[in-house]
Design an enzyme around this catalytic site. Sequence first.
Site, PDB file in Angstrom:
ATOM      1  N   LYS A 144     -45.247 -66.015-114.178  1.00  0.00           N
ATOM      2  CA  LYS A 144     -44.853 -67.463-114.063  1.00  0.00           C
ATOM      3  C   LYS A 144     -44.977 -67.955-115.381  1.00  0.00           C
ATOM      4  CE  LYS A 144     -45.505 -71.400-113.335  1.00  0.00           C
ATOM      5  NZ  LYS A 144     -45.102 -72.349-114.536  1.00  0.00           N
ATOM      6  N   GLU A 191     -58.263 -67.295-119.138  1.00  0.00           N
ATOM      7  CA  GLU A 191     -58.498 -67.548-120.494  1.00  0.00           C
ATOM      8  C   GLU A 191     -58.249 -69.168-120.525  1.00  0.00           C
ATOM      9  OE1 GLU A 191     -55.876 -64.373-122.510  1.00  0.00           O
ATOM     10  OE2 GLU A 191     -57.692 -63.212-122.371  1.00  0.00           O
ATOM     11  N   CYS A 207     -55.552 -72.068-128.701  1.00  0.00           N
ATOM     12  CA  CYS A 207     -56.970 -72.506-127.754  1.00  0.00           C
ATOM     13  C   CYS A 207     -58.090 -72.208-128.875  1.00  0.00           C
ATOM     14  CB  CYS A 207     -57.033 -71.319-126.567  1.00  0.00           C
ATOM     15  SG  CYS A 207     -57.037 -69.815-127.175  1.00  0.00           S
ATOM     16  N   GLU A 265     -61.211 -81.620-125.456  1.00  0.00           N
ATOM     17  CA  GLU A 265     -60.213 -80.914-126.008  1.00  0.00           C
ATOM     18  C   GLU A 265     -58.883 -81.473-126.067  1.00  0.00           C
ATOM     19  OE1 GLU A 265     -58.009 -77.849-123.902  1.00  0.00           O
ATOM     20  OE2 GLU A 265     -58.072 -76.346-125.443  1.00  0.00           O
TER      21      GLU A 265
HETATM   22  P1  NAD Z   1     -51.947 -75.620-117.914  1.00  0.00           P
HETATM   23  O1  NAD Z   1     -53.092 -75.310-117.293  1.00  0.00           O
HETATM   24  O2  NAD Z   1     -51.380 -77.113-117.627  1.00  0.00           O
HETATM   25  O3  NAD Z   1     -50.531 -74.886-117.226  1.00  0.00           O
HETATM   26  C1  NAD Z   1     -50.662 -73.290-117.604  1.00  0.00           C
HETATM   27  C2  NAD Z   1     -49.878 -72.678-116.630  1.00  0.00           C
HETATM   28  O4  NAD Z   1     -50.127 -72.869-115.320  1.00  0.00           O
HETATM   29  C3  NAD Z   1     -48.456 -72.916-116.523  1.00  0.00           C
HETATM   30  O5  NAD Z   1     -47.313 -72.187-116.307  1.00  0.00           O
HETATM   31  C4  NAD Z   1     -48.424 -74.089-115.502  1.00  0.00           C
HETATM   32  O6  NAD Z   1     -47.239 -74.092-114.799  1.00  0.00           O
HETATM   33  C5  NAD Z   1     -49.383 -73.419-114.546  1.00  0.00           C
HETATM   34  N1  NAD Z   1     -50.023 -74.358-113.398  1.00  0.00           N
HETATM   35  C6  NAD Z   1     -50.345 -75.186-113.398  1.00  0.00           C
HETATM   36  N2  NAD Z   1     -50.801 -75.954-112.259  1.00  0.00           N
HETATM   37  C7  NAD Z   1     -51.174 -74.865-111.560  1.00  0.00           C
HETATM   38  C8  NAD Z   1     -51.567 -74.647-110.217  1.00  0.00           C
HETATM   39  N3  NAD Z   1     -52.203 -75.649-109.574  1.00  0.00           N
HETATM   40  N4  NAD Z   1     -51.230 -73.354-109.650  1.00  0.00           N
HETATM   41  C9  NAD Z   1     -50.550 -72.357-110.444  1.00  0.00           C
HETATM   42  N5  NAD Z   1     -50.396 -72.422-111.646  1.00  0.00           N
HETATM   43  C10 NAD Z   1     -50.451 -73.638-112.216  1.00  0.00           C
HETATM   44  O7  NAD Z   1     -51.965 -75.325-119.538  1.00  0.00           O
HETATM   45  P2  NAD Z   1     -51.012 -75.652-120.655  1.00  0.00           P
HETATM   46  O8  NAD Z   1     -51.054 -77.007-120.972  1.00  0.00           O
HETATM   47  O9  NAD Z   1     -49.499 -75.038-120.600  1.00  0.00           O
HETATM   48  O10 NAD Z   1     -51.510 -75.004-121.846  1.00  0.00           O
HETATM   49  C11 NAD Z   1     -52.584 -75.475-122.789  1.00  0.00           C
HETATM   50  C12 NAD Z   1     -53.933 -75.234-122.164  1.00  0.00           C
HETATM   51  O11 NAD Z   1     -54.017 -73.741-122.190  1.00  0.00           O
HETATM   52  C13 NAD Z   1     -54.865 -75.726-123.201  1.00  0.00           C
HETATM   53  O12 NAD Z   1     -56.220 -76.101-122.581  1.00  0.00           O
HETATM   54  C14 NAD Z   1     -55.428 -74.216-123.864  1.00  0.00           C
HETATM   55  O13 NAD Z   1     -56.619 -74.242-124.549  1.00  0.00           O
HETATM   56  C15 NAD Z   1     -55.337 -73.437-123.058  1.00  0.00           C
HETATM   57  N6  NAD Z   1     -55.180 -72.036-123.480  1.00  0.00           N
HETATM   58  C16 NAD Z   1     -56.301 -71.133-123.579  1.00  0.00           C
HETATM   59  C17 NAD Z   1     -56.090 -69.629-123.976  1.00  0.00           C
HETATM   60  C18 NAD Z   1     -57.206 -68.933-124.074  1.00  0.00           C
HETATM   61  O14 NAD Z   1     -56.758 -67.383-124.380  1.00  0.00           O
HETATM   62  N7  NAD Z   1     -58.283 -68.978-123.709  1.00  0.00           N
HETATM   63  C19 NAD Z   1     -54.905 -69.635-124.428  1.00  0.00           C
HETATM   64  C20 NAD Z   1     -53.832 -70.509-124.670  1.00  0.00           C
HETATM   65  C21 NAD Z   1     -54.009 -71.647-124.075  1.00  0.00           C
HETATM   66  O1  6OD Z   2     -54.889 -63.125-129.501  1.00  0.00           O
HETATM   67  C1  6OD Z   2     -54.864 -63.231-128.433  1.00  0.00           C
HETATM   68  O2  6OD Z   2     -54.905 -62.037-127.880  1.00  0.00           O
HETATM   69  C2  6OD Z   2     -54.922 -64.059-127.708  1.00  0.00           C
HETATM   70  N1  6OD Z   2     -55.334 -64.215-126.386  1.00  0.00           N
HETATM   71  C3  6OD Z   2     -54.782 -65.412-128.297  1.00  0.00           C
HETATM   72  C4  6OD Z   2     -54.992 -66.669-127.521  1.00  0.00           C
HETATM   73  C5  6OD Z   2     -54.667 -68.088-128.282  1.00  0.00           C
HETATM   74  C6  6OD Z   2     -54.797 -69.250-127.489  1.00  0.00           C
HETATM   75  O3  6OD Z   2     -54.037 -70.024-127.716  1.00  0.00           O
END
Ligand code: NAD
Ligand code: 6OD
Length: 491
Positions: free
Chosen positions: A183, A259, A293, A395
């Site tokens: 998804k 993550e 992230c 954040e």
């Molecule tokens: P988000 O949590 O709003 O959405 C992520 C995904 O989850 C989307 O596909 C969304 O539709 C889905 N989603 C939302 N609510 C849900 C629910 N209740 N049940 C199931 N699915 C649901 O995040 P975003 O705004 O898309 O991304 C930004 C965030 O992601 C930031 O906080 C960033 O730090 C984090 N991020 C972390 C990493 C990592 O590797 N740690 C990598 C990239 C992004």
């Molecule tokens: O490099 C990767 O494998 C990874 N998961 C990066 C994540 C970046 C976050 O936005």
Amino acid sequence: MPRGSKHVNFIQNYIDGKFVAGQRDFADVNPANGSVIAQVSEADQDLVDRAVQSARKSLSGEWGHTSVRERAAALRKVADAIESRFDCFVAAEVADTGKPISLASRLDVPRAAANFRAFADLISAAGIESFQTETADGKSALNYAIRKPLGVVGIITPWNLPLLLLTWKVAPALACGNAVVVKPSEETPASATLLAEVMQTVGISDGVYNVVHGFGPASAGEFLTQHPDVNAVTFTGESQTGATIMKTVAPSVKPVSFELGGKNAGIVFADCEFDDAIAGIADAVFLNTGQVCLCAERVYVERGVFDRFVSALKRKAENLRVGSPLEPSTEMGPLISKQHREKVISYYSLAREEGANVVAGGGIPEFGNALDNGFYVQPTIYTGLAESARCVKEEIFGPVCHVTPFDTEEEAVHMANDTKYGLAASIWTSNLKRGHRVAQQMNAGITWVNCWFLRDLRTPFGGMGLSGIGREGGMHSLNFYSELNNICIRL
Ligand code: NAD
Ligand code: 6OD
């Protein structure tokens, strides 16, 4: 915009090897100018159920009987096919996210192919754990653990690095013999759908890779995580969403890999290679419009070089080429959406209310053309906030950092670790002993010394605290995406 309009694409779900429309559509918007680039078909509960059932069925069909060698070969074909449609993937990623074409071409799409190759290599080389056990009667037993797929894996991903993060999970899941229902974020549906075309072209069995489009709550995301036939959920996104998904999966005790968000620190010592540190921190703050992230939103600089550092970072911010993602020289594009820009701008206002000194940016750029309809913000640097300020604690996920001076190593370590998150840190020093010493004190899943976002896909990747649960990468991915069955034989 009517379905099938000649002016807009129609992005469908991919279930059991076929493209399938649902009952409702939503718009896919180009963040660089606000235009609608596609209508996306939302998967309702019935379509999500069909996707999960098709994944389950594939596990008892041809895919369930593939050898490791066959799966590794299939993954390599996927990598080759991504590369043969390189421009198509780049165009999809740029249109959906607004990221510069140069970035999608050097990071997102090459990493997608690399993800498939890395896990093809890893699964091919993976051994199994074994122990010879001495028993009380002077004889022995042989223990060995075999690796089996988890089953159907639900994969939920965000919008910032859509293809990179999706394939980071799809590749190891398939390497281990699972079937997946993915998804992608509602903001960036295109590249997961293009990947479905690739899967079809290279002959991955129907049902092994399924895509359902939609939102989180009361939509495809929630339907997928609460589905009783999904065996595990791997999620990348906001910490709060992770908490919600954890509640949803709790009754069926599914394994999760999370993550999540970060509020990462960069620590710059006076003995650093100054130009390298400036270039590295500028990347860590502004890459992908600060929407990685791993980005550093908190920068701690030793007092002796503080003023020089802030001036040099200001020059970097003010010289960044902010503009159309399609222009090869553009270095920074827009934020992902109008709503996300409102969030980032609200933090820009909050920083002023909290008493910040605005070193650079702090507002919305003006272009005098169609880009003014896009979701741009200025690259922004603040100083002068208390460590307890919300802008230093929460954040923001935009091209922004706060820079704080420090006097001692202990003080820098204390401030860097004073967060509920624990994803990444970077340390800039030419004293290698200090680099090791400080790195080992970081409460983070990943610490870089004199570099940032330098990746080796065999290494553990993940966060502590609010930044996640578990580690992916290398054997950590293979362990998450498999069940181990330990077999003990009395000899
Ligand atoms: P988000 O949590 O709003 O959405 C992520 C995904 O989850 C989307 O596909 C969304 O539709 C889905 N989603 C939302 N609510 C849900 C629910 N209740 N049940 C199931 N699915 C649901 O995040 P975003 O705004 O898309 O991304 C930004 C965030 O992601 C930031 O906080 C960033 O730090 C984090 N991020 C972390 C990493 C990592 O590797 N740690 C990598 C990239 C992004
Ligand atoms: O490099 C990767 O494998 C990874 N998961 C990066 C994540 C970046 C976050 O936005």
